[in-house]
Each structure stands twice: as structure tokens, then as C-alpha cells.
Scaffold this motif. Structure first.
Motif, mmCIF file in Angstrom:
data_model
loop_
_atom_site.group_PDB
_atom_site.id
_atom_site.type_symbol
_atom_site.label_atom_id
_atom_site.label_comp_id
_atom_site.label_asym_id
_atom_site.label_seq_id
_atom_site.Cartn_x
_atom_site.Cartn_y
_atom_site.Cartn_z
ATOM 1 N N GLY A 49 1.494 -35.446 -32.322
ATOM 2 C CA GLY A 49 2.810 -35.198 -32.883
ATOM 3 C C GLY A 49 3.779 -36.349 -32.859
ATOM 4 N N LYS A 50 3.304 -37.569 -32.673
ATOM 5 C CA LYS A 50 4.210 -38.726 -32.626
ATOM 6 C C LYS A 50 4.526 -39.266 -34.011
ATOM 7 C CE LYS A 50 3.396 -40.328 -27.956
ATOM 8 N NZ LYS A 50 3.066 -41.462 -27.110
ATOM 9 N N SER A 51 3.781 -38.822 -35.016
ATOM 10 C CA SER A 51 4.034 -39.238 -36.397
ATOM 11 C C SER A 51 3.749 -38.060 -37.313
ATOM 12 C CB SER A 51 3.148 -40.418 -36.781
ATOM 13 O OG SER A 51 3.327 -40.724 -38.152
ATOM 14 N N ALA A 52 4.595 -37.902 -38.323
ATOM 15 C CA ALA A 52 4.423 -36.819 -39.288
ATOM 16 C C ALA A 52 3.944 -37.340 -40.634
ATOM 17 C CB ALA A 52 5.725 -36.058 -39.449
ATOM 18 N N LEU A 53 3.501 -38.600 -40.679
ATOM 19 C CA LEU A 53 3.026 -39.198 -41.916
ATOM 20 C C LEU A 53 1.811 -38.437 -42.464
ATOM 21 C CD1 LEU A 53 3.418 -41.531 -43.927
ATOM 22 C CD2 LEU A 53 1.924 -42.902 -42.488
ATOM 23 N N PHE A 54 0.957 -37.967 -41.561
ATOM 24 C CA PHE A 54 -0.205 -37.164 -41.930
ATOM 25 C C PHE A 54 -0.097 -35.813 -41.234
ATOM 26 C CE2 PHE A 54 -1.833 -41.473 -42.437
ATOM 27 C CZ PHE A 54 -2.558 -41.394 -43.620
ATOM 28 N N THR A 55 -0.737 -34.802 -41.793
ATOM 29 C CA THR A 55 -0.768 -33.466 -41.207
ATOM 30 C C THR A 55 -2.115 -33.266 -40.525
ATOM 31 O OG1 THR A 55 0.636 -32.682 -43.009
ATOM 32 C CG2 THR A 55 -0.516 -31.009 -41.705
ATOM 33 N N PRO A 56 -2.154 -33.184 -39.199
ATOM 34 C CA PRO A 56 -3.443 -33.059 -38.513
ATOM 35 C C PRO A 56 -4.092 -31.691 -38.696
ATOM 36 C CG PRO A 56 -1.650 -32.938 -36.941
ATOM 37 C CD PRO A 56 -1.034 -33.232 -38.275
ATOM 38 N N VAL A 57 -5.402 -31.720 -38.823
ATOM 39 C CA VAL A 57 -6.234 -30.527 -38.937
ATOM 40 C C VAL A 57 -7.203 -30.574 -37.759
ATOM 41 C CG1 VAL A 57 -7.976 -29.385 -40.348
ATOM 42 C CG2 VAL A 57 -6.027 -30.496 -41.442
ATOM 43 N N GLN A 80 -3.861 -31.479 -21.662
ATOM 44 C CA GLN A 80 -2.736 -32.404 -21.850
ATOM 45 C C GLN A 80 -2.212 -32.323 -23.285
ATOM 46 O OE1 GLN A 80 -5.108 -35.813 -20.400
ATOM 47 N NE2 GLN A 80 -3.311 -36.310 -19.148
ATOM 48 N N VAL A 81 -3.133 -32.273 -24.247
ATOM 49 C CA VAL A 81 -2.738 -32.213 -25.653
ATOM 50 C C VAL A 81 -2.060 -30.876 -25.947
ATOM 51 C CG1 VAL A 81 -3.542 -32.333 -28.048
ATOM 52 C CG2 VAL A 81 -4.574 -33.812 -26.305
ATOM 53 N N LYS A 82 -2.590 -29.808 -25.360
ATOM 54 C CA LYS A 82 -1.992 -28.486 -25.545
ATOM 55 C C LYS A 82 -0.557 -28.478 -25.013
ATOM 56 C CE LYS A 82 -2.938 -23.603 -24.788
ATOM 57 N NZ LYS A 82 -3.929 -22.632 -24.309
ATOM 58 N N ALA A 83 -0.338 -29.116 -23.880
ATOM 59 C CA ALA A 83 0.999 -29.190 -23.291
ATOM 60 C C ALA A 83 1.947 -29.981 -24.186
ATOM 61 C CB ALA A 83 0.935 -29.814 -21.898
ATOM 62 N N ILE A 84 1.464 -31.056 -24.773
ATOM 63 C CA ILE A 84 2.288 -31.868 -25.677
ATOM 64 C C ILE A 84 2.733 -31.022 -26.873
ATOM 65 C CG2 ILE A 84 2.214 -33.792 -27.340
ATOM 66 C CD1 ILE A 84 0.324 -35.213 -25.266
ATOM 67 N N TRP A 85 1.769 -30.326 -27.489
ATOM 68 C CA TRP A 85 2.112 -29.507 -28.660
ATOM 69 C C TRP A 85 3.001 -28.325 -28.274
ATOM 70 C CZ3 TRP A 85 2.370 -31.069 -33.304
ATOM 71 C CH2 TRP A 85 1.512 -32.068 -33.765
ATOM 72 N N SER A 86 2.773 -27.739 -27.124
ATOM 73 C CA SER A 86 3.621 -26.625 -26.684
ATOM 74 C C SER A 86 5.073 -27.061 -26.583
ATOM 75 C CB SER A 86 3.148 -26.088 -25.331
ATOM 76 O OG SER A 86 1.878 -25.490 -25.459
ATOM 77 N N VAL A 89 6.521 -27.696 -30.161
ATOM 78 C CA VAL A 89 6.771 -26.431 -30.857
ATOM 79 C C VAL A 89 7.985 -25.732 -30.251
ATOM 80 C CG1 VAL A 89 5.839 -24.124 -31.310
ATOM 81 C CG2 VAL A 89 4.398 -26.142 -31.654
ATOM 82 N N PHE A 90 8.050 -25.689 -28.928
ATOM 83 C CA PHE A 90 9.144 -25.015 -28.229
ATOM 84 C C PHE A 90 10.502 -25.637 -28.551
ATOM 85 C CE2 PHE A 90 11.914 -24.388 -24.496
ATOM 86 C CZ PHE A 90 11.948 -22.994 -24.479
ATOM 87 N N THR A 91 10.526 -26.961 -28.662
ATOM 88 C CA THR A 91 11.788 -27.657 -28.928
ATOM 89 C C THR A 91 12.095 -27.764 -30.424
ATOM 90 O OG1 THR A 91 10.690 -29.808 -28.881
ATOM 91 C CG2 THR A 91 11.663 -29.015 -26.803
ATOM 92 N N GLY A 92 11.191 -27.256 -31.251
ATOM 93 C CA GLY A 92 11.401 -27.304 -32.697
ATOM 94 C C GLY A 92 11.143 -28.662 -33.318
#
Length: 136
Positions: A49-57, A80-86, A89-92
Motif C-alpha cells: 500500500g505504499k503506492s497506488a500507481l498499480f492495483t495489487p491482485v 506483517q502484511v496483513k497488519a499493514i493492510w489492516s 483500511v482502518f485509517t481510510g
């Protein structure tokens, strides 16, 4: 004592035979995407989630290829990755990647979206996607 060592060697040999060989993972994009090459460090930015240039799948949680990709490219554990995305998502500040069950589904999602980026086993590559990174 010889039989104990022999049994241990036999068990070790059988265990090694049941562990699948790690294949090459490739990072893929839509063939119409202008990207032609990417470094692991660049690809990693999209999957945390550090860049929105591409949409990860993504592959579903627990998929062996996902764990291997995280280890080799992101240099992180799945938790660790799950925590980053959580947190994102939580902070919008982000939307977690869509998850798929198979390489065919990941390819289909990437082929349908010019901004998508995903990863699959190299053996699953076809003309519906373009390889921009091979992970070894």
C-alpha cells in the motif's frame, strides 16, 4: 545404531521428496500497461500500500505462493502484511487487494484491468498478461 541412522536417513529422504520444489514466481501486468520491467523493491510498494500507481491482485490467505512472494519480494511474513493492510483500511488510507483462489483467476483479473498488478507461477503465464519481473 546403524538401523537408527538408516531409518533417519530414509525418513529425511522421504520428507525431502514430499516438499514441492519452489518454482519461479513472476510479477504480471495487463499487456496494455506501459510498464515493461520492474525491480522487486518497486513491486513490493504496491503490495504493502505504499503506492497506488498499480492495483495489487492477491492469492488467498494461506496460499503457498503468497507466502513465498511475501518472503522473496516484500521480505515480510504474511501476518506483517496483513497488519499493514489492516491499518491502511482502518485509517481510510487504502483498500486491501482483492484475493483469488488460483493463477487463472489472478490472470483474469490482471487481464481485465490495465492498472492491475499480480503474481503467478511462471508456468501459468500466457498471452493474457505481461511479465515485468521474475522472482528467484
Amino acid at each position: 545404531m546403524k538401523t537408527t541412522i538408516g531409518k533417519m536417513l530414509l525418513a529425511a529422504g522421504l520428507f525431502a521428496a514430499t516438499v514441492p520444489a519452489l518454482a519461479d514466481i513472476v510479477v504480471i501486468v495487463n499487456p496494455k500497461n506501459p510498464a515493461t520491467r520492474m525491480f522487486s523493491e518497486q513491486a513490493a510498494q504496491f503490495f504493502v500500500g505504499k503506492s497506488a500507481l498499480f492495483t495489487p491482485v492477491e492469492f488467498n490467505e494461506g496460499a503457498a505462493i503468497r507466502t513465498e512472494f511475501y518472503s522473496k519480494v516484500l521480505q515480510k511474513e504474511p501476518a506483517q502484511v496483513k497488519a499493514i493492510w489492516s491499518k491502511l483500511v482502518f485509517t481510510g488510507k487504502g483498500t486491501a487487494p482483492k484475493e483469488y483462489h488460483s493463477a487463472a483467476e489472478v490472470k483474469k483479473a490482471v487481464a481485465a484491468d490495465v492498472s492491475a498488478i499480480g503474481y503467478i507461477d511462471k508456468s501459468a503465464v500466457d498471452d493474457s498478461v505481461k511479465v515485468i519481473l521474475t522472482v528467484q
